[in-house]
Each structure stands twice: as structure tokens, then as C-alpha cells.
Enzyme design. Structure first.
Site, PDB file in Angstrom:
ATOM      1  N   LYS A  78       0.665  -1.181   0.008  1.00 42.62           N
ATOM      2  CA  LYS A  78       0.085  -0.090   0.169  1.00 42.62           C
ATOM      3  C   LYS A  78       0.852   1.205  -0.015  1.00 42.62           C
ATOM      4  O   LYS A  78       2.259   1.224   0.292  1.00 42.62           O
ATOM      5  CB  LYS A  78      -0.915  -0.143   1.221  1.00 42.62           C
ATOM      6  CG  LYS A  78      -0.211   0.084   2.634  1.00 42.62           C
ATOM      7  CD  LYS A  78      -1.089  -0.086   3.889  1.00 42.62           C
ATOM      8  CE  LYS A  78      -0.649  -0.286   5.057  1.00 42.62           C
ATOM      9  NZ  LYS A  78      -1.208  -0.580   5.995  1.00 42.62           N
TER      10      LYS A  78
ATOM     11  N   TYR B 183      18.033  29.552   9.676  1.00 41.79           N
ATOM     12  CA  TYR B 183      16.977  30.446  10.320  1.00 41.79           C
ATOM     13  C   TYR B 183      16.583  30.280  11.540  1.00 41.79           C
ATOM     14  O   TYR B 183      16.800  29.322  12.140  1.00 41.79           O
ATOM     15  CB  TYR B 183      15.557  29.766   9.615  1.00 41.79           C
ATOM     16  CG  TYR B 183      15.473  30.092   7.909  1.00 41.79           C
ATOM     17  CD1 TYR B 183      15.410  31.646   7.560  1.00 41.79           C
ATOM     18  CD2 TYR B 183      15.561  29.172   7.101  1.00 41.79           C
ATOM     19  CE1 TYR B 183      15.618  31.787   6.140  1.00 41.79           C
ATOM     20  CE2 TYR B 183      15.196  29.310   5.611  1.00 41.79           C
ATOM     21  CZ  TYR B 183      15.204  30.545   5.319  1.00 41.79           C
ATOM     22  OH  TYR B 183      15.199  30.909   3.983  1.00 41.79           O
TER      23      TYR B 183
HETATM   24  C1  LIG Z   1      -0.642  -1.803   6.518  1.00 44.26           C
HETATM   25  C2  LIG Z   1      -1.222  -3.081   7.112  1.00 44.26           C
HETATM   26  C3  LIG Z   1      -0.339  -3.944   7.313  1.00 44.26           C
HETATM   27  C4  LIG Z   1       1.125  -4.162   7.524  1.00 44.26           C
HETATM   28  O1  LIG Z   1       1.618  -3.480   8.423  1.00 44.26           O
HETATM   29  P1  LIG Z   1       3.044  -3.310   8.954  1.00 44.26           P
HETATM   30  O2  LIG Z   1       3.138  -2.764  10.284  1.00 44.26           O
HETATM   31  O3  LIG Z   1       3.639  -2.439   7.637  1.00 44.26           O
HETATM   32  O4  LIG Z   1       3.578  -4.573   8.777  1.00 44.26           O
HETATM   33  C5  LIG Z   1      -0.736  -5.176   7.661  1.00 44.26           C
HETATM   34  N1  LIG Z   1      -2.450  -5.618   7.532  1.00 44.26           N
HETATM   35  C6  LIG Z   1      -3.167  -4.311   7.490  1.00 44.26           C
HETATM   36  C7  LIG Z   1      -4.606  -4.395   7.497  1.00 44.26           C
HETATM   37  C8  LIG Z   1      -2.436  -3.054   7.010  1.00 44.26           C
HETATM   38  O5  LIG Z   1      -3.348  -2.183   6.808  1.00 44.26           O
END
Ligand SMILES: *Cc1c(COP(=O)(O)O)cnc(C)c1O
Length: 362
Positions: A35, A254
């Protein structure tokens, strides 16, 4: 000449980290969670090293289309399921498996016209209190789905809130197991932290590692990436575009946030918050110059940062600066350390690298 800033994606590290997930969850199939454009790495760039996964999990339908366009014919899971009825047409057309976490999604399925029943992952809210059916309502949702001709196999899913921390997973696991004990279907429960820290208790058909695949420790600072034998999959690097020698009492940048106590040589590096380097980093944030560890001094500007060159007397205009990842000499600066200096986590830094930063793959 473009500015010397560069993000480099390390495909061998991605493949290594996937293998590491497999070793942690021996009997399970592995969803590569891609994702957010593969946690900022680019789906197209991670695809080859992640081909060895059993499926790709993501949540943006456009990203699912990209995974199919790359030629992936195996499982693809939508982690948040569908958002509107026409998404189900795409699920039918591209054979996407999708999460069902609320009644509105079951309503959409019931109204969906398809010849091909779809595989769904019914999600339980076992205590995270974000998405999913409550334990009390889970079985009714399962029964309703099971009666739909639009639905093929029903798998079972939940997500942990504290797999990386002291509270752990036992309280949620107990709820999930109590409610699903006599239900058929495959299970998926573990994210990266559960896969690494709670492998024995979270054993299931599928694991869903994300962050570990990208070489960041899910439970930093308790453990670092080296502890989990993870390799950084992204390096953010640039070069020095100026070297300045300051007299005692001179201030930098800054707000004059940093004052040199004695004579001090500093370097100006071509990276700033417009590249995704967090402005919350301040004096003391670790940086590598020529692969030697030093610290940032003063404030992060839009396009520049300033670094203390005391430990790197040979640094000159054009010297390599590593913001996170691996330097040319092999030295590693974990993204998690930089994230901590910025009061955030490695996930956010990876995802926030700006579009203006060119990306190379090695
Ligand atoms: C993002 C996500 C994961 C992966 O999580 P990590 O902490 O990056 O391993 C697993 N399951 C779901 C439902 C997620 O949204």
C-alpha cells in the site's frame, strides 16, 4: 545538472527482507503489503523482488490495477475492501480479493451482478477499534455473507494495535479465537511486528508484513533493523554544496537555532523539507558524510540542511551525504534513527519522499 538528491531503492534488500518474513512465519503464505505505493518505494520498483511473495496486499484500487498490469496473476487483496459499488466490478474483472469490514460492503455485494463469486476476507474488530465487525456482530456478518451467491470463499482477518509494544497481542487473539473457533476459512492476523515478535501465537494461513519488507524495525527503538536482520531498502542521499568555517559565536540558519561554541566547519547539503526530509529534525539528527557519522546542526530549510563536519575533515564540495540508508562505504544509517529524531516512525519518512526526488534502482 539536476540537484544531487537521490532516492535509491535496493532490490536485493527487498528480496532479502521478504525471505526474512518467510523465515519468521515458516508455514504461512506471505502477503507483500505494498500500500501507499509500496511504502513510497514505487510498486513497479518492488515488483520483481516481491514476485516471490504469495500475494500483494494494498488498498488503493488504482494500485491493484498496476499490480495486474505488471503481469501478476496471483492473489491481490484490498485491505480496506471496496469503497463504492462499481469497485466490485473491478474486483470481478481483475479477480481481486477484498476485505469486508462493515455492513455497507455486504449490502454492495448483495446488489452486485456477477457470474463469478468473489473471495472475501471478513474482518473482525478484536480491539483495534478502527475497521471490522465487533465480536458480537461477526458471526451474523459471516452468516449473511455465506448466504450470498456473490461470495465464494470467506477468509477471516483481524489486525493488532500493540504487536510492537508492551501490551502485545494476547487480548485480541483471545477474542478472535473465541469467536472464530468453529468457523471454516483461512486466517490472516499478523502484521510485521506480530510476525517478528509473536510468531508462535499468531500462526495462521497468511501473514501480512509491510514495514519489515522495507528494512525498518516495527518495534524500534526496542529492537533495531540489524537485530531483526533486516536490510535498508531505501537510501536517501545527496551531496555537499558548500563548506563553511565558522568562528566561535556564529549562528547557523533560520532562527539562529545553533551557535558554534568554538571554531566549526560545517557543510551545507542539498536536501530539505521539500524533498521529504522532516523539518522536525533538529540539531543532533544523525547524518553520514562520506559514510562517516555526524550530526545535523540548525534548522532544516526547504532545500538545504547544515551538518557538523568535525568528524569528517576531508569533506569538500561534492562529498556524499546520506540522510538514511546505506553510504557508498557500506555504512548504514537506519531510517528509524532519523525518524526518531523527527518524532515519527520510519513508515512516514519512506512514504513522504517528495515527487521531485529522482529515484534510482540498484
Ligand atoms: C498496513 C497493514 C499491514 C502491514 O503493517 P506493517 O506494520 O507495515 O507490517 C498489515 N495489515 C493491514 C490490515 C494493514 O493495513
Amino acid at each position: 545538472m539536476p540537484r544531487p538528491i537521490l532516492a535509491t531503492i535496493h532490490t536485493a534488500a527487498l528480496a532479502h527482507n521478504l525471505e526474512r518474513a518467510r523465515r519468521a512465519a515458516v508455514d504461512a503464505r506471505v502477503w507483500a503489503v505494498v500500500k501507499a505505493n509500496a511504502y513510497g518505494h514505487g510498486i513497479e520498483r518492488v515488483f520483481e523482488p516481491f514476485r516471490a511473495a504469495d500475494g500483494f496486499a494494498l488498498l488503493d484500487l488504482a494500485e491493484a490495477v498496476r499490480v495486474r498490469a505488471l503481469g501478476w496473476r496471483g492473489p491481490v487483496l484490498l485491505l480496506e475492501g471496496v469503497f463504492e459499488p462499481r469497485d466490485l466490478e473491478l474486483c470481478s474483472r481483475l479477480e481481486l480479493w477484498h476485505t469486508v469490514h462493515c455492513d455497507a460492503q455486504i449490502d454492495m455485494l448483495a446488489a452486485h451482478k456477477t457470474q463469478v463469486p468473489q473471495r472475501v476476507f471478513l474482518k473482525m474488530n478484536s480491539g483495534m477499534n478502527r475497521l471490522g465487525f465487533s465480536p458480537e456482530r461477526f458471526r451474523a456478518a459471516w452468516t449473511r455473507l455465506d448466504a450470498l451467491p456473490q461470495v465464494d470463499e470467506i477468509s477471516l482477518m483481524t489486525h493488532f494495535s500493540d504487536a510492537d509494544g508492551a501490551r502485545g497481542v494476547a487480548h485480541q487473539l483471545a477474542v478472535f479465537e473465541r469467536v472464530t473457533r468453529d468457523l471454516p476459512g483461512e486466517r490472516t492476523i499478523a502484521n510485521s511486528a506480530a510476525t517478528l515478535r509473536h510468531a508462535a501465537t499468531t500462526r495462521a494461513d497468511w501473514v501480512r508484513p509491510g514495514i519489515l519488507l522495507y528494512g525498518s524495525a516495527p518495534d524500534f527503538p526496542e529492537h533495531d533493523a540489524a537485530h531483526w536482520q533486516l536490510q535498508p531498502s531505501m537510501t536517501l542521499s545527496t551531496r555537499l554544496l558548500s563548506v563553511q568555517t565558522l568562528a566561535a559565536g556564529a549562528t547557523i540558519g533560520y532562527g539562529s537555532r545553533f551557535t558554534a561554541e568554538g571554531p566549526l566547519t560545517i557543510g551545507v547539503a542539498a536536501v530539505g523539507y521539500a524533498d521529504g526530509y522532516p523539518r522536525h529534525c533538529d540539531t543532533g539528527t544523525p547524518v553520514l558524510v562520506n559514510g562517516v557519522r555526524t550530526r545535523m546542526v540548525g534548522r532544516v530549510s526547504m532545500d538545504m540542511i547544515t551538518v557538523d563536519l568535525t568528524p569528517v575533515p576531508d569533506a569538500v564540495f561534492g562529498s556524499e551525504v546520506t540522510l538514511w540508508g546505506r553510504a557508498s562505504n557500506g555504512a548504514v544509517l537506519p531510517i528509524d534513527e532519523v525518524a526518531r529524531s523527527a518524532g515519527t516512525i520510519g513508515y512516514e519518512l519512506m512514504c513522504a519522499v517528495a515527487p521531485r526526488v529522482p529515484v534510482a534502482v540498484d
